[in-house]
Enzyme design. Structure first.
Site, short mmCIF file in Angstrom:
data_model
loop_
_atom_site.label_atom_id
_atom_site.label_comp_id
_atom_site.label_asym_id
_atom_site.label_seq_id
_atom_site.Cartn_x
_atom_site.Cartn_y
_atom_site.Cartn_z
N CYS A 213 0.76 -1.07 0.22
CA CYS A 213 -0.19 0.29 0.17
C CYS A 213 0.63 1.61 0.13
O CYS A 213 1.34 1.41 -0.99
CB CYS A 213 -1.18 -0.14 1.07
N HIS B 224 -4.70 -4.38 0.55
CA HIS B 224 -3.80 -5.37 2.11
C HIS B 224 -4.94 -6.74 1.92
O HIS B 224 -6.47 -7.04 2.56
CB HIS B 224 -4.71 -4.82 2.78
N GLU C 97 -3.85 -8.71 3.60
CA GLU C 97 -3.78 -9.22 5.00
C GLU C 97 -4.51 -8.91 6.11
O GLU C 97 -4.80 -9.93 7.56
CB GLU C 97 -2.81 -8.82 5.52
#
Length: 316
Positions: free
Chosen positions: A142, A235, A237
């Protein structure tokens, strides 16, 4: 195989409850295995949450991972106890003489600032330069990806008309590249950001190749030759409730924010979000560890630096 993390790191209890094989430092001392040494530069304000999210996806592979945590010394986190930072985090001075199989540089909620205005920008530049000779593969996430593209290739970040917030559909553009081996043609990834990088700016750099993108979210994944540098804009995760917590926080504070797209069932924030990106997350990080790190790193990780110097002599 397990991920090795400090005995008392909060992520240990969380991942153990989830049946993710965690090996504490004490048990790892009895193992005769060459683990992959992965360094995590955690720039997120919610450090414990980020540690746990990344340990979860890194620990779900057949490889043994030795995860170490690093923070910038020039920035004092407001949302993480000083005791936690002193117990579990190193500084660049602590690690700069060492070599690592992999490095992960996270995002940070400072994207509307110019890079040079960030208080730890000079230190981050040092770390990114050091990574070229001391790390086999670096994964930028990011804002970290935007910072890496700017530092290494001069690619600017662009401010979006409005915040990109939600879970978005992406398409694999190069299915033959190993980072996306096993992916479906389309997959979903959470995003929460106000800036982006333009495809044209990336395509103007011969060293970079776009691997996946989204019609709504833009370019998602970029790599250099051999996967020595990998940049991802979203993202994968994130936990189920990460976007929910951000949304409710801003609503409660009276901060203008739109409901995250493709997230709450029927756009009803009282209902639990349905996770559509978990398999993508595990496959992405597993592929990075396997193909960009494990399969190509020298057994003696110190040989990374020698290999880079040899390449420089061949191609001055």
């Amino acid at each position: 195989m397990p991920i090795k993390i400090p005995n008392e790191l909060p992520a240990t209890a969380t991942l153990t409850r989830e049946n993710i094989f965690v090996m504490t430092e004490t048990r790892a001392m009895s193992q005769d295995i060459r683990p992959l040494h992965i360094l995590l530069l955690n720039l997120m304000p919610t450090k414990i949450e980020t540690e746990t999210q990344l340990a979860r996806v890194l620990g779900n592979t057949p490889l043994q991972i030795d995860l170490e945590l690093m923070a910038t010394r020039g920035h004092i986190p407001k949302n993480t106890a000083r005791e936690h930072m002193l117990a579990f985090y190193q500084t660049f001075d602590d690690v700069k003489a060492r070599h690592f199989d992999g490095l992960i540089i996270t995002g940070a909620p400072i994207e509307l600032m110019d890079f040079e205005e960030v208080d730890y920008w000079p230190e981050l530049c040092q770390i990114m330069e050091w990574s070229k000779t001391h790390v086999h593969s670096t994964l930028y996430i990011c804002w970290g990806a935007q910072a890496g593209l700017y530092y290494h290739y001069g690619i600017p970040k662009r401010t979006l008309p409005k915040k990109l917030f939600g879970v978005f559909r992406h398409t694999v553009e190069d299915p033959n590249y190993i980072l996306f081996r096993g992916f479906d043609d389309q997959f979903w990834v959470p995003h929460s950001r106000c800036t982006t990088v333009d495809r044209a700016d990336i395509e103007a750099v011969p060293a970079l190749k776009i691997l996946a993108a989204s019609e709504e979210a833009g370019v998602y994944a970029i790599k250099t030759d051999g996967g020595r540098q990998v940049f991802v804009m979203g993202h994968a995760e994130y936990d189920r409730d990460t976007l929910k917590n951000e949304y409710l926080r801003d609503v409660g504070a009276g901060t203008p924010i739109e409901m995250p797209k493709n997230y709450f069932p029927d756009d009803d924030p009282t209902r639990d979000p349905v996770v559509t990106w978990r398999s993508c997350a595990h496959l992405l990080y597993g592929n990075w560890l396997n193909y960009c790190v494990y399969q190509t790193v020298p057994y003696d990780v110190r040989d990374i630096e020698q290999g880079v110097r040899t390449e420089l002599l061949k191609n001055p």
